[in-house]
Scaffold this active site. Structure first.
Site, mmCIF file in Angstrom:
data_model
loop_
_atom_site.group_PDB
_atom_site.id
_atom_site.type_symbol
_atom_site.label_atom_id
_atom_site.label_comp_id
_atom_site.label_asym_id
_atom_site.label_seq_id
_atom_site.Cartn_x
_atom_site.Cartn_y
_atom_site.Cartn_z
ATOM 1 N N TYR A 169 0.824 -1.222 0.000
ATOM 2 C CA TYR A 169 0.000 0.000 0.000
ATOM 3 C C TYR A 169 0.856 1.271 0.000
ATOM 4 O O TYR A 169 0.441 2.283 -0.562
ATOM 5 C CB TYR A 169 -1.033 -0.036 1.143
ATOM 6 C CG TYR A 169 -2.095 -1.078 0.838
ATOM 7 C CD1 TYR A 169 -3.050 -0.830 -0.142
ATOM 8 C CD2 TYR A 169 -2.083 -2.322 1.442
ATOM 9 C CE1 TYR A 169 -3.985 -1.789 -0.489
ATOM 10 C CE2 TYR A 169 -3.013 -3.300 1.106
ATOM 11 C CZ TYR A 169 -3.970 -3.024 0.143
ATOM 12 O OH TYR A 169 -4.891 -3.982 -0.213
ATOM 13 N N THR A 198 -14.897 -1.575 -15.025
ATOM 14 C CA THR A 198 -14.842 -2.640 -14.022
ATOM 15 C C THR A 198 -15.200 -3.965 -14.668
ATOM 16 O O THR A 198 -16.120 -4.030 -15.489
ATOM 17 C CB THR A 198 -15.762 -2.362 -12.810
ATOM 18 O OG1 THR A 198 -15.838 -3.561 -12.004
ATOM 19 C CG2 THR A 198 -17.170 -1.942 -13.193
ATOM 20 N N SER A 199 -14.469 -5.009 -14.290
ATOM 21 C CA SER A 199 -14.734 -6.332 -14.861
ATOM 22 C C SER A 199 -15.976 -6.970 -14.225
ATOM 23 O O SER A 199 -16.392 -8.039 -14.642
ATOM 24 C CB SER A 199 -13.511 -7.230 -14.655
ATOM 25 O OG SER A 199 -13.274 -7.402 -13.268
ATOM 26 N N GLN A 245 -15.187 1.631 -6.838
ATOM 27 C CA GLN A 245 -14.462 0.525 -6.196
ATOM 28 C C GLN A 245 -13.009 0.918 -6.009
ATOM 29 O O GLN A 245 -12.235 0.196 -5.389
ATOM 30 C CB GLN A 245 -14.531 -0.726 -7.086
ATOM 31 C CG GLN A 245 -15.942 -1.233 -7.293
ATOM 32 C CD GLN A 245 -15.982 -2.281 -8.407
ATOM 33 O OE1 GLN A 245 -15.722 -3.448 -8.184
ATOM 34 N NE2 GLN A 245 -16.317 -1.851 -9.603
ATOM 35 N N ASN A 246 -12.630 2.055 -6.553
ATOM 36 C CA ASN A 246 -11.219 2.441 -6.540
ATOM 37 C C ASN A 246 -10.817 3.047 -5.205
ATOM 38 O O ASN A 246 -11.596 3.762 -4.572
ATOM 39 C CB ASN A 246 -10.931 3.432 -7.665
ATOM 40 C CG ASN A 246 -11.197 2.817 -9.024
ATOM 41 O OD1 ASN A 246 -11.294 1.596 -9.129
ATOM 42 N ND2 ASN A 246 -11.332 3.638 -10.045
ATOM 43 N N VAL A 247 -9.562 2.790 -4.831
ATOM 44 C CA VAL A 247 -9.046 3.353 -3.590
ATOM 45 C C VAL A 247 -8.213 4.612 -3.871
ATOM 46 O O VAL A 247 -7.682 5.227 -2.960
ATOM 47 C CB VAL A 247 -8.233 2.301 -2.791
ATOM 48 C CG1 VAL A 247 -9.152 1.172 -2.334
ATOM 49 C CG2 VAL A 247 -7.061 1.741 -3.599
ATOM 50 N N ASP A 248 -8.118 4.986 -5.150
ATOM 51 C CA ASP A 248 -7.426 6.243 -5.470
ATOM 52 C C ASP A 248 -8.371 7.419 -5.194
ATOM 53 O O ASP A 248 -9.538 7.229 -4.837
ATOM 54 C CB ASP A 248 -6.934 6.238 -6.930
ATOM 55 C CG ASP A 248 -8.068 6.168 -7.958
ATOM 56 O OD1 ASP A 248 -9.033 6.960 -7.842
ATOM 57 O OD2 ASP A 248 -7.989 5.337 -8.882
ATOM 58 N N HIS A 267 -14.401 0.323 -1.446
ATOM 59 C CA HIS A 267 -13.293 -0.525 -1.011
ATOM 60 C C HIS A 267 -12.214 0.221 -0.236
ATOM 61 O O HIS A 267 -11.084 -0.242 -0.148
ATOM 62 C CB HIS A 267 -12.685 -1.242 -2.232
ATOM 63 C CG HIS A 267 -13.635 -2.202 -2.885
ATOM 64 N ND1 HIS A 267 -13.479 -2.682 -4.167
ATOM 65 C CD2 HIS A 267 -14.772 -2.779 -2.404
ATOM 66 C CE1 HIS A 267 -14.483 -3.517 -4.450
ATOM 67 N NE2 HIS A 267 -15.286 -3.575 -3.411
#
Ligand code: APR
Length: 222
Positions: free
Chosen positions: A53, A169-170, A86-89, A104
């Site tokens: 991280y 997103t997949s 869903q991104n953590v950026d 997330h």
């Protein structure tokens, strides 16, 4: 104003220089999920998890939001836009989006063991020695096997949507991918992705990368 809800994934940040997870050469080709993104990994080898991280956070500091993030901000003049990511950026926030919900977690935050205390740390590195109120300080990330605390809010937002847009997103990871089941029956679903994405929903597929795709979406919606 009509409500436009976006579910974004790693693909929206690909053009900012951040790897996706499941494309070939993506992060999960380079690391094993069970080594860096589970509570068990954290128990077994916190240094490895922290290092993973720290690297993500350092990279984020040197990358910028792209035209896709910025295009979604432009839509706020015409729609009430809600981003569920869903991104953590932090690219949606840095681009200027007003309503962003992270499913997330967030790279620039850390928390105590039960996530009751969350602290903004910016882009600095952390160590596995640091504590919050006596408990180990950990990345504010939802690891595999952990509860997605923002899910109830995300479902509420999804149910309100007049237009739903899926970008990059997949749709492999639940419960996030299950949000599509909460979209109202008559609500159109646009899906922007340069690759085919499997979903049982009927979607208006914009088969392009995120920047080009958002620009086409804007043309279609305005
Ligand atoms: N523009 C738009 N989409 C793109 C681009 C691009 N330039 N490049 C790749 N993509 C698409 C891929 O085709 C794929 O459908 O982005 C998607 C990325 O999928 P994943 O790597 O599986 O990422 P995501 O769906 O966000 O993963 C969900 O998995 O590991 C966890 O917690 C992590 O939040 C993440 C979750």
């Amino acid at each position: 104003m009509k409500k436009l809800v976006v579910l974004s994934g790693a693909g929206i940040s690909a053009e900012s220089g951040i790897s996706t997870f499941r494309d070939s050469g993506g992060l999960w080709d380079q690391y094993r999920i069970e080594d860096v993104a589970t509570p068990e990994a954290w128990q077994r080898n916190p240094e490895l998890v922290i290092d993973f991280y720290n690297q993500r956070r350092a990279q984020l500091e040197h990358c910028k939001p792209n035209k896709a993030h910025i295009g979604l901000v432009a839509l706020e003049k015409f729609y009430e836009v809600h981003i569920v990511t869903q991104n953590v950026d932090n690219f949606h926030e840095r681009a200027g989006s007003s309503n962003v919900l992270h499913l997330h977690g967030e790279l620039t935050k850390v928390c105590n063991s039960d996530k009751s205390q969350v602290i903004d740390i910016g882009y600095r590195n952390t160590t596995s020695e640091e504590k919050i109120n006596g408990t180990p300080m950990r990345p504010f990330i939802v690891w595999f096997g952990e509860a997605v605390l923002a899910m109830d809010k995300a479902i509420q937002i999804t149910q309100m949507a007049d237009i739903f847009v899926v970008i990059g997103t997949s749709l492999n990871v639940y419960p996030a991918a299950g949000l599509l089941d909460y979209v109202k029956k008559d609500c159109p679903i646009y899906l922007i992705d340069p690759n085919e994405v499997i979903t049982k929903k009927e979607v208006l597929f914009i088969n392009k990368g995120a920047s080009e795709g958002v620009s086409e979406l804007i043309n279609l919606l305005l």
